[in-house]
Design a protein around this motif. Structure first.
Motif, PDB file in Angstrom:
ATOM      1  N   ASN A 134       0.861  -1.195   0.000  1.00  0.00           N
ATOM      2  CA  ASN A 134       0.000   0.000   0.000  1.00  0.00           C
ATOM      3  C   ASN A 134       0.889   1.234   0.000  1.00  0.00           C
ATOM      4  OD1 ASN A 134      -2.861  -1.084   0.379  1.00  0.00           O
ATOM      5  ND2 ASN A 134      -1.754  -2.126   2.019  1.00  0.00           N
ATOM      6  N   LYS A 177      -0.124   4.705   1.347  1.00  0.00           N
ATOM      7  CA  LYS A 177      -0.289   4.904   2.791  1.00  0.00           C
ATOM      8  C   LYS A 177       1.051   5.226   3.441  1.00  0.00           C
ATOM      9  CE  LYS A 177      -4.371   1.974   3.338  1.00  0.00           C
ATOM     10  NZ  LYS A 177      -5.262   3.083   3.720  1.00  0.00           N
ATOM     11  N   THR A 178       1.021   5.770   4.637  1.00  0.00           N
ATOM     12  CA  THR A 178       2.258   6.092   5.343  1.00  0.00           C
ATOM     13  C   THR A 178       2.952   4.821   5.805  1.00  0.00           C
ATOM     14  OG1 THR A 178       1.215   6.199   7.526  1.00  0.00           O
ATOM     15  CG2 THR A 178       1.222   8.226   6.182  1.00  0.00           C
ATOM     16  N   ASN A 214       1.224   3.321   8.860  1.00  0.00           N
ATOM     17  CA  ASN A 214       0.053   2.486   8.574  1.00  0.00           C
ATOM     18  C   ASN A 214       0.450   1.118   8.032  1.00  0.00           C
ATOM     19  OD1 ASN A 214      -1.958   4.256   9.398  1.00  0.00           O
ATOM     20  ND2 ASN A 214      -2.008   5.313   7.431  1.00  0.00           N
ATOM     21  N   ASN A 215       1.427   1.100   7.151  1.00  0.00           N
ATOM     22  CA  ASN A 215       1.858  -0.170   6.554  1.00  0.00           C
ATOM     23  C   ASN A 215       2.535  -1.069   7.579  1.00  0.00           C
ATOM     24  OD1 ASN A 215       0.857   0.302   3.978  1.00  0.00           O
ATOM     25  ND2 ASN A 215       2.715   1.323   3.290  1.00  0.00           N
ATOM     26  N   ARG A 239       6.281   7.780   3.165  1.00  0.00           N
ATOM     27  CA  ARG A 239       5.672   6.678   2.430  1.00  0.00           C
ATOM     28  C   ARG A 239       6.779   5.698   2.011  1.00  0.00           C
ATOM     29  NH1 ARG A 239       0.552   8.320   1.994  1.00  0.00           N
ATOM     30  NH2 ARG A 239       0.164  10.558   1.924  1.00  0.00           N
TER      31      ARG A 239
END
Length: 270
Positions: free
Chosen positions: A218, A221-222, A225-226, A251
Protein backbone atom coordinates in the motif's frame (compact mmCIF):
# COMPACT_ATOMS: atom_id res chain seq x y z
CA UNK A 1 19.35 -18.96 -42.14
CA UNK A 2 18.48 -17.14 -38.92
CA UNK A 3 16.89 -14.33 -40.90
CA UNK A 4 14.17 -16.77 -42.06
CA UNK A 5 13.06 -17.67 -38.56
CA UNK A 6 9.76 -16.13 -37.53
CA UNK A 7 9.61 -14.78 -33.99
CA UNK A 8 6.95 -16.44 -31.88
CA UNK A 9 4.67 -14.13 -29.94
CA UNK A 10 3.89 -16.76 -27.30
CA UNK A 11 7.57 -16.76 -26.28
CA UNK A 12 7.88 -12.99 -26.38
CA UNK A 13 10.59 -13.29 -29.03
CA UNK A 14 12.22 -10.19 -30.49
CA UNK A 15 15.55 -10.85 -32.17
CA UNK A 16 18.41 -8.35 -32.02
CA UNK A 17 19.30 -7.21 -35.52
CA UNK A 18 22.09 -4.69 -34.80
CA UNK A 19 25.69 -5.96 -34.68
CA UNK A 20 27.01 -2.93 -32.82
CA UNK A 21 24.42 -3.41 -30.10
CA UNK A 22 25.46 -7.05 -29.68
CA UNK A 23 29.09 -6.02 -29.20
CA UNK A 24 28.07 -3.32 -26.74
CA UNK A 25 26.19 -5.86 -24.64
CA UNK A 26 29.01 -8.39 -24.87
CA UNK A 27 31.54 -5.90 -23.59
CA UNK A 28 29.57 -5.43 -20.37
CA UNK A 29 30.78 -8.88 -19.32
CA UNK A 30 34.44 -7.95 -19.61
CA UNK A 31 37.33 -9.99 -20.96
CA UNK A 32 37.94 -12.66 -18.29
CA UNK A 33 38.37 -15.79 -20.40
CA UNK A 34 38.02 -18.32 -17.59
CA UNK A 35 34.34 -17.61 -17.03
CA UNK A 36 31.10 -19.57 -17.22
CA UNK A 37 28.21 -17.77 -18.90
CA UNK A 38 24.54 -18.74 -18.61
CA UNK A 39 22.55 -17.26 -21.47
CA UNK A 40 18.76 -17.27 -21.20
CA UNK A 41 16.97 -17.07 -24.52
CA UNK A 42 19.76 -17.22 -27.14
CA UNK A 43 17.25 -17.12 -30.00
CA UNK A 44 19.10 -17.54 -33.28
CA UNK A 45 22.48 -17.11 -31.57
CA UNK A 46 23.56 -13.61 -32.59
CA UNK A 47 25.09 -12.97 -29.17
CA UNK A 48 25.84 -16.61 -28.39
CA UNK A 49 28.33 -16.99 -31.24
CA UNK A 50 30.40 -14.19 -29.75
CA UNK A 51 30.08 -15.45 -26.17
CA UNK A 52 31.60 -18.85 -27.04
CA UNK A 53 34.60 -17.15 -28.65
CA UNK A 54 35.31 -15.01 -25.60
CA UNK A 55 34.55 -17.25 -22.58
CA UNK A 56 35.59 -20.70 -21.38
CA UNK A 57 32.07 -22.14 -21.31
CA UNK A 58 28.59 -21.03 -22.37
CA UNK A 59 25.36 -22.76 -21.37
CA UNK A 60 22.39 -21.49 -23.36
CA UNK A 61 18.81 -22.18 -22.28
CA UNK A 62 16.20 -21.88 -25.02
CA UNK A 63 12.48 -22.70 -24.80
CA UNK A 64 11.84 -22.78 -28.56
CA UNK A 65 12.59 -26.23 -29.99
CA UNK A 66 12.81 -24.77 -33.50
CA UNK A 67 16.00 -22.99 -32.46
CA UNK A 68 17.84 -26.21 -31.59
CA UNK A 69 18.84 -27.10 -35.15
CA UNK A 70 19.70 -23.49 -35.96
CA UNK A 71 21.93 -23.06 -32.92
CA UNK A 72 23.69 -26.42 -33.31
CA UNK A 73 24.41 -25.73 -36.98
CA UNK A 74 25.71 -22.27 -36.18
CA UNK A 75 27.74 -23.17 -33.07
CA UNK A 76 29.84 -26.33 -32.92
CA UNK A 77 32.35 -25.17 -30.32
CA UNK A 78 33.13 -27.71 -27.61
CA UNK A 79 32.63 -25.11 -24.88
CA UNK A 80 28.97 -24.64 -25.88
CA UNK A 81 26.10 -26.47 -24.19
CA UNK A 82 22.51 -26.03 -25.34
CA UNK A 83 19.52 -26.88 -23.17
CA UNK A 84 16.09 -26.82 -24.80
CA UNK A 85 13.74 -26.16 -21.90
CA UNK A 86 11.69 -23.56 -20.07
CA UNK A 87 14.15 -21.71 -17.81
CA UNK A 88 11.43 -21.31 -15.18
CA UNK A 89 11.37 -25.09 -14.79
CA UNK A 90 15.15 -25.41 -14.40
CA UNK A 91 16.99 -25.40 -11.09
CA UNK A 92 19.84 -23.12 -12.15
CA UNK A 93 21.89 -23.83 -9.05
CA UNK A 94 21.70 -27.55 -9.72
CA UNK A 95 22.54 -26.98 -13.39
CA UNK A 96 25.64 -24.99 -12.52
CA UNK A 97 26.55 -27.39 -9.74
CA UNK A 98 30.23 -27.72 -8.98
CA UNK A 99 31.21 -26.12 -12.28
CA UNK A 100 31.71 -22.81 -10.52
CA UNK A 101 34.87 -24.23 -8.95
CA UNK A 102 36.43 -24.47 -12.42
CA UNK A 103 35.89 -20.84 -13.34
CA UNK A 104 36.97 -17.46 -12.01
CA UNK A 105 33.62 -15.83 -12.75
CA UNK A 106 29.99 -16.77 -13.32
CA UNK A 107 27.88 -14.52 -15.51
CA UNK A 108 24.21 -14.58 -16.51
CA UNK A 109 22.91 -12.75 -19.55
CA UNK A 110 19.44 -12.56 -21.02
CA UNK A 111 17.38 -10.79 -23.64
CA UNK A 112 14.47 -11.23 -21.26
CA UNK A 113 10.94 -11.91 -22.56
CA UNK A 114 8.67 -9.26 -21.05
CA UNK A 115 6.09 -11.75 -19.82
CA UNK A 116 8.50 -13.58 -17.47
CA UNK A 117 10.82 -10.73 -16.49
CA UNK A 118 9.96 -10.82 -12.79
CA UNK A 119 10.40 -14.58 -12.50
CA UNK A 120 13.80 -14.52 -14.19
CA UNK A 121 14.99 -11.62 -12.06
CA UNK A 122 14.09 -13.39 -8.83
CA UNK A 123 15.64 -16.67 -10.03
CA UNK A 124 18.79 -14.66 -10.66
CA UNK A 125 18.75 -13.04 -7.23
CA UNK A 126 18.59 -16.51 -5.69
CA UNK A 127 22.03 -17.12 -7.23
CA UNK A 128 23.47 -14.03 -5.54
CA UNK A 129 26.14 -15.99 -3.66
CA UNK A 130 27.70 -17.49 -6.80
CA UNK A 131 27.04 -14.92 -9.54
CA UNK A 132 29.63 -12.30 -10.43
CA UNK A 133 27.40 -10.25 -12.71
CA UNK A 134 24.10 -10.41 -14.57
CA UNK A 135 23.18 -8.41 -17.66
CA UNK A 136 19.58 -8.05 -18.77
CA UNK A 137 17.80 -6.58 -21.76
CA UNK A 138 14.48 -5.46 -20.29
CA UNK A 139 11.45 -3.40 -21.11
CA UNK A 140 12.62 0.17 -20.44
CA UNK A 141 9.97 0.75 -17.77
CA UNK A 142 11.11 -2.33 -15.84
CA UNK A 143 14.76 -1.35 -16.21
CA UNK A 144 14.06 2.08 -14.70
CA UNK A 145 12.22 0.44 -11.81
CA UNK A 146 15.04 -1.99 -11.15
CA UNK A 147 17.64 0.79 -11.00
CA UNK A 148 15.50 3.44 -9.29
CA UNK A 149 16.66 5.21 -6.16
CA UNK A 150 14.81 6.49 -3.12
CA UNK A 151 12.14 9.16 -3.81
CA UNK A 152 12.00 8.32 -7.52
CA UNK A 153 8.65 7.42 -9.07
CA UNK A 154 9.78 3.95 -10.16
CA UNK A 155 11.31 3.04 -6.79
CA UNK A 156 9.72 -0.08 -5.30
CA UNK A 157 10.49 -3.38 -3.58
CA UNK A 158 12.23 -4.70 -6.73
CA UNK A 159 14.61 -1.71 -6.63
CA UNK A 160 15.45 -2.52 -3.01
CA UNK A 161 15.82 -6.26 -3.64
CA UNK A 162 18.31 -5.65 -6.44
CA UNK A 163 20.25 -3.03 -4.45
CA UNK A 164 20.40 -5.42 -1.47
CA UNK A 165 22.28 -8.00 -3.53
CA UNK A 166 24.05 -5.98 -6.20
CA UNK A 167 25.24 -2.70 -7.58
CA UNK A 168 22.63 -1.95 -10.21
CA UNK A 169 23.37 0.15 -13.25
CA UNK A 170 21.17 1.40 -16.06
CA UNK A 171 23.63 0.89 -18.92
CA UNK A 172 21.81 2.24 -21.98
CA UNK A 173 18.48 2.50 -23.74
CA UNK A 174 17.79 0.31 -26.78
CA UNK A 175 15.50 1.65 -29.48
CA UNK A 176 12.73 -0.77 -30.41
CA UNK A 177 13.74 -0.46 -34.08
CA UNK A 178 16.88 -2.50 -33.32
CA UNK A 179 14.75 -5.66 -32.98
CA UNK A 180 12.77 -7.82 -35.36
CA UNK A 181 9.88 -7.87 -35.19
CA UNK A 182 9.75 -4.34 -33.81
CA UNK A 183 8.17 -4.42 -30.33
CA UNK A 184 5.73 -1.81 -29.08
CA UNK A 185 8.12 -0.33 -26.49
CA UNK A 186 11.79 0.55 -26.14
CA UNK A 187 14.11 -1.62 -24.09
CA UNK A 188 17.11 -0.96 -21.89
CA UNK A 189 20.16 -2.90 -20.76
CA UNK A 190 20.92 -3.07 -17.06
CA UNK A 191 23.69 -4.79 -15.13
CA UNK A 192 23.80 -6.24 -11.63
CA UNK A 193 27.27 -6.62 -10.11
CA UNK A 194 26.80 -8.78 -7.03
CA UNK A 195 28.14 -7.90 -3.58
CA UNK A 196 27.75 -9.12 0.00
CA UNK A 197 27.81 -5.81 1.90
CA UNK A 198 24.29 -6.13 3.37
CA UNK A 199 24.03 -9.88 3.88
CA UNK A 200 25.39 -9.90 7.43
CA UNK A 201 22.96 -7.16 8.49
CA UNK A 202 19.89 -9.44 8.52
CA UNK A 203 19.27 -12.86 10.02
CA UNK A 204 17.26 -14.01 7.00
CA UNK A 205 17.67 -12.27 3.63
CA UNK A 206 14.51 -13.72 2.07
CA UNK A 207 12.40 -12.87 5.09
CA UNK A 208 13.75 -9.33 4.85
CA UNK A 209 12.75 -9.02 1.19
CA UNK A 210 9.28 -10.39 1.93
CA UNK A 211 9.01 -7.79 4.69
CA UNK A 212 9.92 -4.97 2.27
CA UNK A 213 7.47 -6.25 -0.34
CA UNK A 214 4.69 -6.26 2.26
CA UNK A 215 5.43 -2.66 3.25
CA UNK A 216 5.13 -1.64 -0.42
CA UNK A 217 1.73 -3.27 -0.87
CA UNK A 218 0.00 0.00 0.00
CA UNK A 219 2.49 2.56 -1.21
CA UNK A 220 0.00 5.43 -0.96
CA UNK A 221 -0.29 4.90 2.79
CA UNK A 222 2.26 6.09 5.34
CA UNK A 223 4.98 3.79 6.58
CA UNK A 224 3.30 3.87 10.00
CA UNK A 225 0.05 2.49 8.57
CA UNK A 226 1.86 -0.17 6.55
CA UNK A 227 4.04 -1.29 9.45
CA UNK A 228 1.00 -1.39 11.72
CA UNK A 229 -0.55 -3.95 9.35
CA UNK A 230 2.58 -6.08 9.73
CA UNK A 231 2.92 -5.98 13.53
CA UNK A 232 -0.82 -5.63 14.27
CA UNK A 233 -0.17 -2.86 16.78
CA UNK A 234 0.03 0.85 15.96
CA UNK A 235 1.85 1.78 19.17
CA UNK A 236 4.44 -0.91 18.56
CA UNK A 237 4.87 0.22 14.94
CA UNK A 238 5.38 3.82 16.09
CA UNK A 239 8.03 2.71 18.61
CA UNK A 240 9.93 0.80 15.94
CA UNK A 241 9.93 3.76 13.56
CA UNK A 242 11.01 6.15 16.31
CA UNK A 243 13.91 3.88 17.26
CA UNK A 244 14.82 3.61 13.58
CA UNK A 245 14.83 7.39 13.20
CA UNK A 246 12.17 7.22 10.49
CA UNK A 247 9.42 9.84 10.18
CA UNK A 248 6.02 8.15 10.67
CA UNK A 249 4.47 10.16 7.83
CA UNK A 250 6.89 9.02 5.15
CA UNK A 251 5.67 6.68 2.43
CA UNK A 252 7.41 3.48 1.31
CA UNK A 253 9.18 5.17 -1.63
CA UNK A 254 10.74 7.72 0.75
CA UNK A 255 12.76 5.13 2.69
CA UNK A 256 16.28 3.98 1.85
CA UNK A 257 17.51 0.40 1.89
CA UNK A 258 19.28 1.22 5.15
CA UNK A 259 15.99 2.48 6.63
CA UNK A 260 14.31 -0.81 5.77
CA UNK A 261 17.17 -2.81 7.25
CA UNK A 262 16.85 -0.90 10.53
CA UNK A 263 13.07 -1.27 10.68
CA UNK A 264 13.22 -4.98 9.87
CA UNK A 265 15.80 -5.75 12.53
CA UNK A 266 13.84 -3.91 15.21
CA UNK A 267 10.60 -5.56 14.09
CA UNK A 268 11.88 -9.10 14.49
CA UNK A 269 13.28 -8.22 17.94
CA UNK A 270 9.99 -6.79 19.23
Amino acid sequence: MSQQVAAKKRYGQNFISDGNLINKILNLLGEEKNSLVIEIGPGTGALTTKLVKRFAKVIAIEIDQEMETILKEKISDENFELIIADVLEIDLRELIGKQTQQFDHLYLISNTPYYITGEILFKTLHLNDILTKAVFMLQKEVALRLCAGVNENNYNNLSIACAFFAQTKYEFMVNKKMFRPIPKVDSAVVSLTFHTRYLDQVVDKWRFLDFVRTLFNNRRKTILNNLTRVVNNKTKAAEILTQSGVDWQLRPENLTLENYLGIFNLTILK
